[in-house]
Write a protein that holds these residues in place. Structure first.
Motif, mmCIF file in Angstrom:
data_model
loop_
_atom_site.group_PDB
_atom_site.id
_atom_site.type_symbol
_atom_site.label_atom_id
_atom_site.label_comp_id
_atom_site.label_asym_id
_atom_site.label_seq_id
_atom_site.Cartn_x
_atom_site.Cartn_y
_atom_site.Cartn_z
ATOM 1 N N THR A 1 0.831 -1.211 0.000
ATOM 2 C CA THR A 1 0.000 0.000 0.000
ATOM 3 C C THR A 1 0.862 1.256 0.000
ATOM 4 N N LEU A 2 1.867 1.293 0.858
ATOM 5 C CA LEU A 2 2.726 2.476 0.931
ATOM 6 C C LEU A 2 3.569 2.612 -0.334
ATOM 7 N N TRP A 3 3.944 1.476 -0.939
ATOM 8 C CA TRP A 3 4.660 1.525 -2.223
ATOM 9 C C TRP A 3 3.761 2.132 -3.296
ATOM 10 N N ALA A 4 2.507 1.714 -3.348
ATOM 11 C CA ALA A 4 1.568 2.246 -4.344
ATOM 12 C C ALA A 4 1.374 3.743 -4.154
ATOM 13 N N SER B 1 2.620 3.715 13.257
ATOM 14 C CA SER B 1 1.964 4.833 12.564
ATOM 15 C C SER B 1 1.799 4.551 11.076
ATOM 16 N N GLN B 2 2.741 3.793 10.496
ATOM 17 C CA GLN B 2 2.630 3.469 9.071
ATOM 18 C C GLN B 2 1.479 2.501 8.806
ATOM 19 N N THR B 3 1.160 1.674 9.797
ATOM 20 C CA THR B 3 0.004 0.792 9.660
ATOM 21 C C THR B 3 -1.268 1.612 9.491
ATOM 22 N N PHE B 4 -1.431 2.616 10.341
ATOM 23 C CA PHE B 4 -2.622 3.459 10.250
ATOM 24 C C PHE B 4 -2.589 4.358 9.017
ATOM 25 N N GLN B 5 -1.389 4.738 8.591
ATOM 26 C CA GLN B 5 -1.263 5.492 7.341
ATOM 27 C C GLN B 5 -1.764 4.650 6.167
ATOM 28 N N ILE C 1 -5.053 5.302 3.748
ATOM 29 C CA ILE C 1 -4.965 5.331 2.280
ATOM 30 C C ILE C 1 -6.016 4.405 1.672
ATOM 31 N N LEU C 2 -6.130 3.209 2.213
ATOM 32 C CA LEU C 2 -7.062 2.228 1.658
ATOM 33 C C LEU C 2 -8.518 2.655 1.881
ATOM 34 N N MET C 3 -8.799 3.227 3.033
ATOM 35 C CA MET C 3 -10.159 3.690 3.292
ATOM 36 C C MET C 3 -10.531 4.856 2.383
ATOM 37 N N GLU C 4 -9.581 5.719 2.123
ATOM 38 C CA GLU C 4 -9.819 6.837 1.203
ATOM 39 C C GLU C 4 -10.068 6.362 -0.220
ATOM 40 N N ASN C 5 -9.650 5.113 -0.503
ATOM 41 C CA ASN C 5 -9.827 4.569 -1.855
ATOM 42 C C ASN C 5 -10.936 3.528 -1.938
ATOM 43 N N GLY C 6 -11.871 3.599 -0.991
ATOM 44 C CA GLY C 6 -13.123 2.895 -1.205
ATOM 45 C C GLY C 6 -13.348 1.589 -0.489
ATOM 46 N N VAL C 7 -12.583 1.293 0.584
ATOM 47 C CA VAL C 7 -12.838 0.059 1.324
ATOM 48 C C VAL C 7 -14.215 0.128 1.987
ATOM 49 N N ASP C 8 -15.004 -0.904 1.795
ATOM 50 C CA ASP C 8 -16.295 -1.042 2.467
ATOM 51 C C ASP C 8 -16.062 -1.885 3.716
#
Length: 310
Positions: free
Chosen positions: A131-134, A167-171, A175-182
């Protein structure tokens, strides 16, 4: 994250027409979420690629099938292996036949089998690294990619309760929630259980043995779990019945599968990976896997674990 390796992965994906993604045998959600999430990212951002995800799946997902993968294509392909510490555990027999191998992992390093090895053992999940790489590569993250990656993140972090969460886990989660995780959909897909699974967990917990020093363990074989008609991932849930119990300081399961005795080790405070390495395994400090040749080795394993407790 190593910037040069992050850019190298981006470059190699652009370079190769055929990309194979592999994970470890008996995958968990971090392995599958990493593999499928990465495949989604490549499909959405690097147009025209042929992508195969090889090996076993936890569920009935059939995206990126590998049944059309030929030896000719294999020899010209980039292999990306996710969430797999050592070559022995790669769920792909022909991995050495690929043109180049790129490893993405979050376990302690035991085997640099890749031509390139992007490893961050401070990450709670391999999906965190991807995720952080993307995000660093400014890639589009579709809702489907986000869902697959989030499944790995939430499960390997123990719903964000394990000690390796940072902190990177929550980052990554943000990111994933901002991109549409239900979240409701993910919750249902991961944690709604069939009655037989709960019945299995109750059965397995009743086989718990607790030593005076606080080592809890459950040993099961085919005669125990086959009547429940479970997938291996469901059988492994026996391990989690021992977590969160004050009297149990270190806990493990021994599951006999295909005449092998697979060990899963967990602890809140003690570095069980030290013991796992002595028993044909490895992993994280507080969560590792190992193997014993037979149940006659069990006393040696228990003694080694008890030696960790001060």
């Amino acid at each position: 994250m190593n910037k040069l390796l992050a850019k190298k992965l981006h470059y190699l994906i652009k370079k190769y027409q055929t990309i194979i993604i592999a994970k470890h045998v008996f995958p968990d959600w971090d392995a599958q979420g990493s593999a499928l999430g990465l495949a989604n990212l490549i499909q959405d951002n690097y147009k025209g690629k042929t992508i195969y995800v090889v090996g076993e799946r936890i569920d009935d997902d059939s995206s990126f099938p590998s049944d059309q993968l030929t030896l000719e294509a294999l020899g010209k392909a980039l292999l990306i292996v996710v969430d797999t510490a050592n070559a022995e555990r790669i769920d792909f027999e022909n991995f050495a036949g690929c043109q180049e191998i790129f490893k993405i992992d979050h376990h302690l390093v035991v085997d640099d089998y890749g031509n390139y090895n992007l490893v961050d053992d401070t990450a709670i999940a391999c999906t965190q690294i991807i995720t952080l790489w993307a995000e660093k590569m400014k890639l589009k993250i579709s809702p489907l990619a986000a869902k697959n990656l989030y499944k790995g993140l939430v499960t390997d972090s123990g719903r964000f309760l394990f000690s390796g969460v940072n902190s990177q886990t929550f980052q990554a989660a943000s990111i994933l929630m901002e991109n549409g995780v239900d979240l409701h959909q993910v919750q249902n897909e991961l944690y709604l259980q069939d009655l037989k699974v709960k019945q299995w967990q109750n059965y397995a917990f009743n086989k718990l043995v607790l030593t005076p020093k606080g080592i809890g363990y459950i040993v099961v074989g085919p005669s125990d779990y086959q009547p429940f008609n479970l997938e291996y991932d469901q059988v492994k849930n026996a391990l989690y019945t021992m977590s969160g119990i004050k009297e149990i300081k270190i806990w493990f399961t021994v599951i006999e599968v295909d005449q092998e005795f697979k060990v899963s080790l967990r602890s809140r405070d003690y570095e069980v990976n030290q013991v796992a390495r002595k028993f044909n395994g490895g992993g994280h400090k507080l969560a590792s896997g190992a193997k014993v040749k037979n149940l006659a080795e069990l006393p040696q394993l228990i003694k080694a674990l008890e030696a960790l407790i001060v």
